[in-house]
Design a protein around this motif. Structure first.
Motif, PDB file in Angstrom:
ATOM      1  N   GLU A  76       0.411  42.848 -17.074  1.00  0.00           N
ATOM      2  CA  GLU A  76      -0.570  42.441 -17.859  1.00  0.00           C
ATOM      3  C   GLU A  76      -0.540  40.777 -17.601  1.00  0.00           C
ATOM      4  N   GLU A  77       0.666  40.219 -17.468  1.00  0.00           N
ATOM      5  CA  GLU A  77       0.820  38.815 -17.128  1.00  0.00           C
ATOM      6  C   GLU A  77       0.035  38.677 -16.175  1.00  0.00           C
ATOM      7  N   TRP A  78       0.715  39.391 -15.012  1.00  0.00           N
ATOM      8  CA  TRP A  78       0.084  39.157 -13.523  1.00  0.00           C
ATOM      9  C   TRP A  78      -1.395  39.138 -13.728  1.00  0.00           C
ATOM     10  N   LYS A  79      -2.014  40.207 -14.299  1.00  0.00           N
ATOM     11  CA  LYS A  79      -3.312  40.398 -14.094  1.00  0.00           C
ATOM     12  C   LYS A  79      -4.007  39.136 -14.960  1.00  0.00           C
ATOM     13  N   GLU A  80      -3.634  38.763 -15.914  1.00  0.00           N
ATOM     14  CA  GLU A  80      -4.171  37.661 -16.736  1.00  0.00           C
ATOM     15  C   GLU A  80      -4.030  36.183 -15.820  1.00  0.00           C
ATOM     16  N   ARG A  81      -2.898  36.106 -15.343  1.00  0.00           N
ATOM     17  CA  ARG A  81      -2.765  34.723 -14.574  1.00  0.00           C
ATOM     18  C   ARG A  81      -3.551  34.866 -12.976  1.00  0.00           C
ATOM     19  N   GLN A  83      -5.522  37.790 -11.315  1.00  0.00           N
ATOM     20  CA  GLN A  83      -6.362  38.777 -10.981  1.00  0.00           C
ATOM     21  C   GLN A  83      -7.759  38.104 -11.357  1.00  0.00           C
ATOM     22  N   THR A  84      -8.566  38.155 -10.349  1.00  0.00           N
ATOM     23  CA  THR A  84      -9.995  37.604 -10.268  1.00  0.00           C
ATOM     24  C   THR A  84     -10.915  38.815 -10.352  1.00  0.00           C
TER      25      THR A  84
END
Length: 101
Positions: A76-81, A83-84
């Motif tokens: 979820e952190e990776w996705k928020e930071r 993911q486009t």
């Protein structure tokens, strides 16, 4: 194959996997849809393979824990930071290669 050969193979494969994860970590700009469109697998696939490999040797690992190993942080952190949104052309390419059943 001897035990020494098996051990060497496992050590080499382990190092290759770590290098792959380091490469993905350095290339956060490469989105999962890009990977799926080009290679037919993505970070999530690696996470699922990690869970399956653990199960094959009698170990249990949670999918989210495997994702954290692959992504280097909680998903979820990776996705928020990083993911486009996928472009229309990326989605079209994905759907042409992975039609819904």
């Amino acid at each position: 194959m001897s035990n020494e050969s098996i051990s060497t193979t496992i050590r080499i494969e382990s190092q290759v996997f770590r290098k792959l994860l380091q490469h993905f970590d350095a290339r956060k700009d490469v989105q999962n849809i890009d990977l799926m469109n080009l290679a037919g697998f993505c970070r999530n696939c690696l996470s699922k393979w990690y869970v399956a490999a653990a199960a094959e040797i009698g170990k249990q690992i949670d999918y989210e824990a495997a994702r954290e190993i692959v992504y280097g942080m909680p998903y979820e952190e990776w996705k928020e930071r990083f993911q486009t949104p996928a472009s229309t052309s990326q989605i079209a390419q994905f759907e042409s290669k992975h039609p819904k059943s």
